[in-house]
Design an enzyme around this catalytic site. Structure first.
Site, PDB file in Angstrom:
ATOM      1  N   GLY A 175      -1.990  30.829  -1.191  1.00 42.06           N
ATOM      2  CA  GLY A 175      -1.262  31.853  -0.269  1.00 42.06           C
ATOM      3  C   GLY A 175      -2.470  32.418   0.795  1.00 42.06           C
ATOM      4  N   ARG A 176      -2.510  33.537   0.400  1.00 41.38           N
ATOM      5  CA  ARG A 176      -3.618  34.347   1.641  1.00 41.38           C
ATOM      6  C   ARG A 176      -4.956  33.478   1.700  1.00 41.38           C
ATOM      7  NH1 ARG A 176      -4.748  39.381  -0.836  1.00 41.38           N
ATOM      8  NH2 ARG A 176      -4.745  38.239  -2.883  1.00 41.38           N
ATOM      9  N   CYS A 221       8.858  38.037  -4.645  1.00 40.67           N
ATOM     10  CA  CYS A 221       8.576  38.875  -3.344  1.00 40.67           C
ATOM     11  C   CYS A 221       8.490  40.350  -3.893  1.00 40.67           C
ATOM     12  CB  CYS A 221       9.645  38.722  -2.386  1.00 40.67           C
ATOM     13  SG  CYS A 221       9.081  40.004  -0.980  1.00 40.67           S
ATOM     14  N   GLY A 278      -2.702  33.248  -7.411  1.00 43.31           N
ATOM     15  CA  GLY A 278      -3.318  34.371  -7.391  1.00 43.31           C
ATOM     16  C   GLY A 278      -4.606  34.464  -7.414  1.00 43.31           C
ATOM     17  N   ASP A 279      -5.476  34.914  -6.277  1.00 43.82           N
ATOM     18  CA  ASP A 279      -6.797  34.722  -6.182  1.00 43.82           C
ATOM     19  C   ASP A 279      -7.619  33.449  -6.018  1.00 43.82           C
ATOM     20  OD1 ASP A 279      -6.345  37.516  -6.337  1.00 43.82           O
ATOM     21  OD2 ASP A 279      -7.377  37.747  -8.116  1.00 43.82           O
ATOM     22  N   PRO A 307       5.076  29.812   0.298  1.00 39.48           N
ATOM     23  CA  PRO A 307       5.832  30.460   1.438  1.00 39.48           C
ATOM     24  C   PRO A 307       5.249  31.876   1.860  1.00 39.48           C
ATOM     25  CG  PRO A 307       7.360  29.665  -0.301  1.00 39.48           C
ATOM     26  CD  PRO A 307       5.916  29.658  -0.782  1.00 39.48           C
ATOM     27  N   MET A 308       4.977  31.860   3.261  1.00 41.27           N
ATOM     28  CA  MET A 308       4.514  33.200   3.756  1.00 41.27           C
ATOM     29  C   MET A 308       5.504  33.439   5.162  1.00 41.27           C
ATOM     30  SD  MET A 308       0.425  33.452   3.052  1.00 41.27           S
ATOM     31  CE  MET A 308      -0.005  31.514   3.440  1.00 41.27           C
ATOM     32  N   ALA A 309       6.118  34.641   5.004  1.00 43.50           N
ATOM     33  CA  ALA A 309       6.792  34.937   6.201  1.00 43.50           C
ATOM     34  C   ALA A 309       6.078  35.071   7.560  1.00 43.50           C
ATOM     35  CB  ALA A 309       7.425  36.331   6.177  1.00 43.50           C
TER      36      ALA A 309
END
Length: 372
Positions: A231-232, A102, A208-209, A17-19
């Site tokens: 995520g990113r 978060c 992560g990464d 989830p990413m705002a």
């Protein structure tokens, strides 16, 4: 195959989830590329309980979106329980995840997110209450967390055991502390430690990464984790999920898109955002995605700037027509996307670190907001 309670995921990949990112439009783009579990933006439990006007748009799912996955934030077991009750009673989702990862100050200063697992009894009460509520509808309840608040307050092993004992269907670990935010490197050894500490019947997901399909393969091989959370790495790159699906199935990874193919995805993303938000908000929301889509491409700073200021599809088409459609995807385009920031002191409620067994709900903790 990844099993999370009754859910069977052919590809062990979860969209984090990413705002402001993982709305119904972006999730559709990702789902069209590859299989996985695609989680909506984080929802505040109190807002869901009180039916806050903005929440309905955030928990929207496509008619064909299965399973429907929702992440909740909260610090009060009662409010969390009532929120999950509503999800079950109104059939709002097929899976519920709890956010304990978060690092944003507006969340941690109230004892939420990555701050909360330090309070072991309160953390356990929240997870148990949510599991009990979710079980009424046969929904799996999962937990996502970080390594801890900082290097002096590491909580993930205790929190993982508490969550598993409380009946969490899986536990995901972002292998950074809250104080790291998104800086530096994720410590994948922490994922290995968590996998070793929990029963084999409780899946452990690593986060992560993961910026390329090869990163996911490497994480699973190195840590023994049962799946990955991305995520990113997928910002401006929804086709990453197709690459992940292929790599984790042992198939050749698809050829990355040319700039022309990227432009087609960009336009479709804007169309979907307009359909979801309406024209004005949809176009405005699309602007932040433009630089992510063009990450690594040699297109010039002026064109990037203009794309970040579009006012509609006509202007977008004019600008996309100026791109070289045959330009291959840059070999060095993998790597961090979005804000990385730098390590920072974690803002906590006064006296938060005095007693990890204190299960008092922080005052004014359940304010309504969206988080990341």
């Amino acid at each position: 195959m990844l099993r999370i309670g009754p859910l069977e995921l052919p590809t062990p990949v979860v969209l984090a989830p990413m705002a402001g990112i993982t709305n119904v439009a972006f999730r559709r783009l990702c789902r069209e590329q590859g299989a996985g579990l695609y989680v909506c933006e984080m929802i505040t439990a109190r807002a869901l309980v009180e039916k806050h006007p903005g929440t309905a748009e955030m928990i929207a799912f496509d008619a064909d979106e299965k399973p429907r996955s929702m992440q909740l934030y909260g610090v009060d077991p009662v409010t969390i329980g009532r929120a999950v009750d509503r999800i079950v009673d109104e059939d709002l989702a097929d899976h519920v995840d709890l956010n304990f990862g978060c690092p944003v100050p507006k969340v941690t200063r109230r004892g939420g997110g990555a701050a909360l697992p330090f309070k072991r009894r309160l953390f356990g009460s929240i997870v148990r209450t949510a599991v009990e509520a979710a079980s009424r509808g046969g929904l799996p309840l999962t937990v996502k967390m970080r390594v801890g608040i900082d290097d002096d307050h590491v909580t993930f092993l205790d929190a993982g055991r508490i969550a598993a004992d409380a009946g969490a269907a899986s536990v995901a670990l972002h292998a950074r502390t809250a104080s790291q935010r998104y800086s530096g490197h994720a410590d994948w050894d922490r994922i290995t430690q968590l996998r070793d500490a929990l029963p084999a019947t409780t899946p452990v997901l690593g986060n992560g990464d993961i910026f390329a399909a090869s990163d996911a393969v490497a994480m699973m091989e190195k840590t023994g984790c049962d799946g990955v959370v991305v995520g990113r790495g997928c910002l401006g790159r929804p086709w990453l999920f197709g690459e992940l699906e292929a790599a984790l199935a042992g198939r050749p990874i698809p050829t990355p898109p040319t700039l022309g193919e990227v432009a087609e995805v960009m336009r479709r993303h804007v169309e979907l955002l307009i359909a979801h938000h309406g024209h004005h908000k949809g176009v405005r929301d699309s602007r932040k995605h433009m630089s992510w889509y063009l990450h690594g491409f040699a297109v010039g700073s002026e064109l990037r700037r203009e794309l970040g200021m579009i006012d509609g599809l006509d202007r977008l088409d004019e600008l996309l027509a100026r791109l070289d459609p045959d330009l291959p995807f840059p070999a060095d385009a993998d790597g961090p996307r979005g804000r990385q920031g730098s390590p920072a002191h974690v803002t906590l409620p006064e006296g938060w670190l005095d007693d990890p067994e204190d299960d008092t709900v922080p005052a004014a903790a359940d304010v309504m907001h969206s988080g990341g």
